[in-house]
Design an enzyme around this catalytic site. Sequence first.
Site, mmCIF file in Angstrom:
data_model
loop_
_atom_site.group_PDB
_atom_site.id
_atom_site.type_symbol
_atom_site.label_atom_id
_atom_site.label_comp_id
_atom_site.label_asym_id
_atom_site.label_seq_id
_atom_site.Cartn_x
_atom_site.Cartn_y
_atom_site.Cartn_z
ATOM 1 N N GLY A 91 40.172 35.443 35.401
ATOM 2 C CA GLY A 91 40.630 34.227 34.744
ATOM 3 C C GLY A 91 42.075 34.398 34.312
ATOM 4 N NE ARG A 92 44.640 29.297 32.457
ATOM 5 C CZ ARG A 92 44.974 28.761 31.300
ATOM 6 N NH1 ARG A 92 46.120 29.050 30.727
ATOM 7 N NH2 ARG A 92 44.182 27.900 30.716
ATOM 8 C CD GLU A 95 48.514 34.204 32.508
ATOM 9 O OE1 GLU A 95 48.977 33.307 31.776
ATOM 10 O OE2 GLU A 95 48.379 34.065 33.729
ATOM 11 C CB CYS A 121 39.050 37.310 39.552
ATOM 12 S SG CYS A 121 39.885 35.768 39.955
ATOM 13 C CG HIS A 122 43.845 36.515 38.146
ATOM 14 N ND1 HIS A 122 43.046 35.655 38.875
ATOM 15 C CD2 HIS A 122 45.118 36.188 38.463
ATOM 16 C CE1 HIS A 122 43.802 34.845 39.587
ATOM 17 N NE2 HIS A 122 45.070 35.147 39.363
ATOM 18 C CE1 TYR A 141 41.332 33.489 44.374
ATOM 19 C CE2 TYR A 141 43.648 33.414 43.771
ATOM 20 C CZ TYR A 141 42.532 32.818 44.336
ATOM 21 O OH TYR A 141 42.617 31.550 44.871
#
Length: 194
Positions: A91-92, A95, A121-122, A141
């Site tokens: 997800g975000r 980051e 993913c991330h 990802y």
Amino acid sequence: MDRTGKRVLMLVGDFVEDYEAMVPLQMLLMLGHEVATVCPDKQAGESVATAIHDFEGHQTYSEKPGHRFAINTNFAGLDETAFDALIIPGGRAPEYLRLNERVLEIVRHFNETNKPIAAVCHGPQILVAAGILSGRQCSSYPAVAPEITASGGKYVTPGENLDTAHVEGNLVTAPAWPAHPAWIREFQKLLESI
């Protein structure tokens, strides 16, 4: 908890990918593990917002509001040595979680002690920031591939349907939530081996 169950630490933050937090949590609980969910600056009883990422034929994934995801363990004062394994959803959240030095210390502990680490993913953005991918293979990802390569890691291209998992030593990585069956299956194998 069943004697064969392990203590798993899950790192999340606001706008973690909904399926990548909720589904692995439920799968690990079903398998008899204890899962502590933590987020910097959050305490047990609080929650984070999630985002649902979907693949609908656009140039990138779409994002929709998800559910509230419960935090059941305090981040402050966390003793990572009390856990057998680490899981990092995507997800975000990764980051900005990767900017937290305490998060990176936790990840380094699991790597240095060769305890199982699962990232999807991330999530590998945090592995990159922790400096643990140099010379190692990692899936993620596809948008994270340049970061993996720049950190000295080797990006493993996922299957066409983003449903594969890659294992190297104590590290299990996958490209996105369609890989949950393969990703959690491989993570479970590592958990059973400790």
